[in-house]
Design a protein around this motif. Structure first.
Motif, PDB file in Angstrom:
ATOM      1  N   LYS A  58      12.869   6.899 -10.890  1.00 35.54           N
ATOM      2  CA  LYS A  58      12.009   7.964 -10.388  1.00 35.54           C
ATOM      3  C   LYS A  58      12.785   9.207  -9.980  1.00 35.54           C
ATOM      4  N   ARG A  59      13.757   9.058  -9.113  1.00 33.55           N
ATOM      5  CA  ARG A  59      14.481  10.218  -8.613  1.00 33.55           C
ATOM      6  C   ARG A  59      15.225  10.930  -9.732  1.00 33.55           C
ATOM      7  N   LYS A  60      15.869  10.142 -10.606  1.00 32.67           N
ATOM      8  CA  LYS A  60      16.625  10.733 -11.703  1.00 32.67           C
ATOM      9  C   LYS A  60      15.711  11.499 -12.641  1.00 32.67           C
ATOM     10  N   TRP A  61      14.562  10.919 -12.997  1.00 34.27           N
ATOM     11  CA  TRP A  61      13.662  11.594 -13.925  1.00 34.27           C
ATOM     12  C   TRP A  61      13.102  12.863 -13.311  1.00 34.27           C
ATOM     13  N   PHE A  62      12.810  12.836 -12.018  1.00 32.24           N
ATOM     14  CA  PHE A  62      12.357  14.049 -11.346  1.00 32.24           C
ATOM     15  C   PHE A  62      13.419  15.140 -11.428  1.00 32.24           C
ATOM     16  N   ASP A  63      14.650  14.777 -11.123  1.00 29.45           N
ATOM     17  CA  ASP A  63      15.735  15.757 -11.154  1.00 29.45           C
ATOM     18  C   ASP A  63      15.956  16.320 -12.551  1.00 29.45           C
ATOM     19  N   ASP A  64      15.835  15.455 -13.569  1.00 30.06           N
ATOM     20  CA  ASP A  64      16.097  15.874 -14.945  1.00 30.06           C
ATOM     21  C   ASP A  64      15.011  16.788 -15.507  1.00 30.06           C
ATOM     22  N   THR A  65      13.836  16.821 -14.878  1.00 33.71           N
ATOM     23  CA  THR A  65      12.729  17.638 -15.403  1.00 33.71           C
ATOM     24  C   THR A  65      12.431  18.843 -14.530  1.00 33.71           C
ATOM     25  N   ASP A  66      13.314  19.179 -13.645  1.00 37.82           N
ATOM     26  CA  ASP A  66      13.091  20.311 -12.745  1.00 37.82           C
ATOM     27  C   ASP A  66      12.836  21.587 -13.546  1.00 37.82           C
ATOM     28  N   GLY A  67      11.706  22.234 -13.280  1.00 40.17           N
ATOM     29  CA  GLY A  67      11.363  23.487 -13.943  1.00 40.17           C
ATOM     30  C   GLY A  67      10.670  23.336 -15.277  1.00 40.17           C
ATOM     31  N   GLN A  68      10.472  22.109 -15.735  1.00 41.40           N
ATOM     32  CA  GLN A  68       9.819  21.880 -17.015  1.00 41.40           C
ATOM     33  C   GLN A  68       8.365  21.464 -16.807  1.00 41.40           C
ATOM     34  N   SER A  69       7.543  21.703 -17.814  1.00 38.64           N
ATOM     35  CA  SER A  69       6.207  21.115 -17.826  1.00 38.64           C
ATOM     36  C   SER A  69       6.344  19.618 -18.087  1.00 38.64           C
ATOM     37  N   VAL A  70       5.445  18.833 -17.482  1.00 34.73           N
ATOM     38  CA  VAL A  70       5.494  17.381 -17.666  1.00 34.73           C
ATOM     39  C   VAL A  70       4.103  16.895 -18.070  1.00 34.73           C
ATOM     40  N   ILE A  71       4.060  16.132 -19.166  1.00 37.68           N
ATOM     41  CA  ILE A  71       2.818  15.609 -19.731  1.00 37.68           C
ATOM     42  C   ILE A  71       2.759  14.109 -19.492  1.00 37.68           C
ATOM     43  N   LEU A  72       1.631  13.632 -18.978  1.00 34.79           N
ATOM     44  CA  LEU A  72       1.344  12.200 -18.979  1.00 34.79           C
ATOM     45  C   LEU A  72       0.725  11.843 -20.319  1.00 34.79           C
ATOM     46  N   ASP A  73       1.330  10.881 -21.011  1.00 38.10           N
ATOM     47  CA  ASP A  73       0.771  10.363 -22.257  1.00 38.10           C
ATOM     48  C   ASP A  73       0.528   8.868 -22.066  1.00 38.10           C
ATOM     49  N   LEU A  74      -0.716   8.502 -21.854  1.00 39.04           N
ATOM     50  CA  LEU A  74      -1.088   7.130 -21.510  1.00 39.04           C
ATOM     51  C   LEU A  74      -1.872   6.483 -22.636  1.00 39.04           C
ATOM     52  N   ASP A  75      -1.445   5.284 -23.033  1.00 38.77           N
ATOM     53  CA  ASP A  75      -2.229   4.466 -23.947  1.00 38.77           C
ATOM     54  C   ASP A  75      -2.828   3.321 -23.139  1.00 38.77           C
ATOM     55  N   LEU A  76      -4.139   3.133 -23.241  1.00 43.26           N
ATOM     56  CA  LEU A  76      -4.792   2.118 -22.420  1.00 43.26           C
ATOM     57  C   LEU A  76      -4.368   0.699 -22.781  1.00 43.26           C
ATOM     58  N   ASP A  77      -3.739   0.506 -23.945  1.00 43.05           N
ATOM     59  CA  ASP A  77      -3.233  -0.833 -24.264  1.00 43.05           C
ATOM     60  C   ASP A  77      -2.066  -1.247 -23.372  1.00 43.05           C
ATOM     61  N   PHE A  78      -1.564  -0.323 -22.571  1.00 44.30           N
ATOM     62  CA  PHE A  78      -0.530  -0.649 -21.584  1.00 44.30           C
ATOM     63  C   PHE A  78      -0.996  -1.754 -20.636  1.00 44.30           C
ATOM     64  N   PHE A  79      -2.311  -1.858 -20.438  1.00 45.75           N
ATOM     65  CA  PHE A  79      -2.860  -2.832 -19.478  1.00 45.75           C
ATOM     66  C   PHE A  79      -3.239  -4.152 -20.140  1.00 45.75           C
ATOM     67  N   ASN A  80      -2.910  -4.307 -21.421  1.00 49.07           N
ATOM     68  CA  ASN A  80      -3.199  -5.547 -22.151  1.00 49.07           C
ATOM     69  C   ASN A  80      -1.891  -6.259 -22.471  1.00 49.07           C
ATOM     70  N   PHE A  81      -1.682  -7.420 -21.894  1.00 48.99           N
ATOM     71  CA  PHE A  81      -0.452  -8.169 -22.143  1.00 48.99           C
ATOM     72  C   PHE A  81      -0.415  -8.785 -23.545  1.00 48.99           C
ATOM     73  N   ASN A  82      -1.564  -8.898 -24.196  1.00 48.32           N
ATOM     74  CA  ASN A  82      -1.626  -9.534 -25.506  1.00 48.32           C
ATOM     75  C   ASN A  82      -1.994  -8.515 -26.576  1.00 48.32           C
ATOM     76  N   TYR A  83      -1.318  -7.377 -26.561  1.00 50.26           N
ATOM     77  CA  TYR A  83      -1.644  -6.289 -27.475  1.00 50.26           C
ATOM     78  C   TYR A  83      -1.291  -6.608 -28.928  1.00 50.26           C
ATOM     79  N   GLU A  84      -0.542  -7.668 -29.183  1.00 48.68           N
ATOM     80  CA  GLU A  84      -0.162  -7.978 -30.560  1.00 48.68           C
ATOM     81  C   GLU A  84      -1.273  -8.688 -31.334  1.00 48.68           C
ATOM     82  N   ASP A  85      -2.248  -9.258 -30.638  1.00 54.33           N
ATOM     83  CA  ASP A  85      -3.394  -9.854 -31.330  1.00 54.33           C
ATOM     84  C   ASP A  85      -4.390  -8.745 -31.668  1.00 54.33           C
TER      85      ASP A  85
END
Length: 217
Positions: free
Chosen positions: A124-151
C-alpha cells in the motif's frame, strides 16, 4: 439482467464505466483521457481473477475520438486491453491484485499483490508513493469474488456476501481516491449471468449507484 456482448453503461458524474466484457476497459480509459477524467500515463490498479496482460492480435492505433475508442475496443480480446492502452500512452504503471495461477514477468511499471490483504500489508505505502501526482484508475473484474472462476459459466464459489461487501467497501473508501473506475461483469467467469447479476447488484449498492441513472456509452 441480460448482458449481451455490447452491454456498456456508465455513471458520468461518478466517472464509472461498466461493461459485460473486459476488453471495453480500453475504450473507457481512452474516453476518460479524451474527457479529461484522467491524465495521460495514468496508473491502473487491476483487481481481477485474471492477469489479462496479453498482446492484442490487431495493430495498435492512436485514439483521437470516442468513436475510435469504441471501434478499437470492440476488436480486442477480453484479456488484451491493458497493453494497447500502455502503447497509446493513456496508461503507464499497472498494479495488479490477482491470485491467477498464471505467472507474469513483472516488467518495469508492473507489480502484483495476490490479495487485498497482501496489498494492504506489503504494497500500500509503496504503491501510493510510486503514483504521486498521477491519475489512478480502479479496474475491477467481478470474477475476483469467485474462487472457482476456471469452471466456465457454472459452479461458482463466491465469497460470503458480508465479505464481498467488506472488500468492496475497502476498495471504494480506503484503497485509493480513484479518478476513474472501470468494471467488467464477466458472467462466464462469475459462474453465469445470475451470479454476475448478483455481484453487480452488490457493487451498485456499495458504490451508492442507482441503475436508473446509468446511460449507455
Amino acid at each position: 439482467m441480460d448482458f449481451d456482448s455490447e452491454y456498456r453503461i456508465c455513471f458520468p458524474n461518478e466517472k464509472i464505466f461498466i461493461s459485460r466484457d473486459h476488453n471495453w476497459a480500453f475504450s473507457a480509459w481512452e474516453i476518460g483521457r479524451i474527457r479529461n477524467y484522467i491524465k495521460p500515463g495514468a496508473t491502473v490498479v487491476h483487481i481481477d481473477a485474471h492477469l489479462d496482460y496479453l498482446e492484442p492480435l490487431c495493430d495498435n492505433a492512436q485514439i483521437t475520438s470516442e468513436d475510435e475508442a469504441i471501434h478499437f475496443g470492440r476488436n480486442l480480446g477480453i484479456a488484451e486491453f491493458i497493453i494497447p492502452a500502455q502503447k497509446t500512452g493513456t496508461v503507464g504503471k499497472v498494479l495488479m491484485v490477482s491470485n491467477d495461477r498464471v505467472s507474469i514477468n513483472e516488467e518495469v511499471g508492473i507489480e502484483r499483490a495476490y490479495t487485498l490483504n497482501h496489498y494492504e500489508q506489503i504494497y500500500k505505502r509503496k504503491w501510493f508513493d510510486d503514483t504521486d501526482g498521477q491519475s489512478v484508475i480502479l479496474d475491477l473484474d467481478l470474477d475476483f469474488f469467485n474462487f472457482n472462476y476456471e469452471d466456465w459459466n457454472c459452479n461458482s464459489v463466491l465469497l460470503p456476501e458480508p465479505l464481498i461487501r467488506r472488500e468492496l467497501e475497502y476498495i471504494k473508501k480506503y484503497m485509493w481516491d480513484w479518478d476513474m473506475v472501470t468494471v467488467a461483469l464477466s458472467p462466464e467467469f462469475c459462474g453465469g449471468e445470475d451470479r454476475s447479476s448478483y455481484l453487480f447488484e452488490l457493487f451498485l449498492d456499495v458504490f451508492n449507484l442507482d441503475i436508473k441513472n446509468a446511460i449507455s456509452w
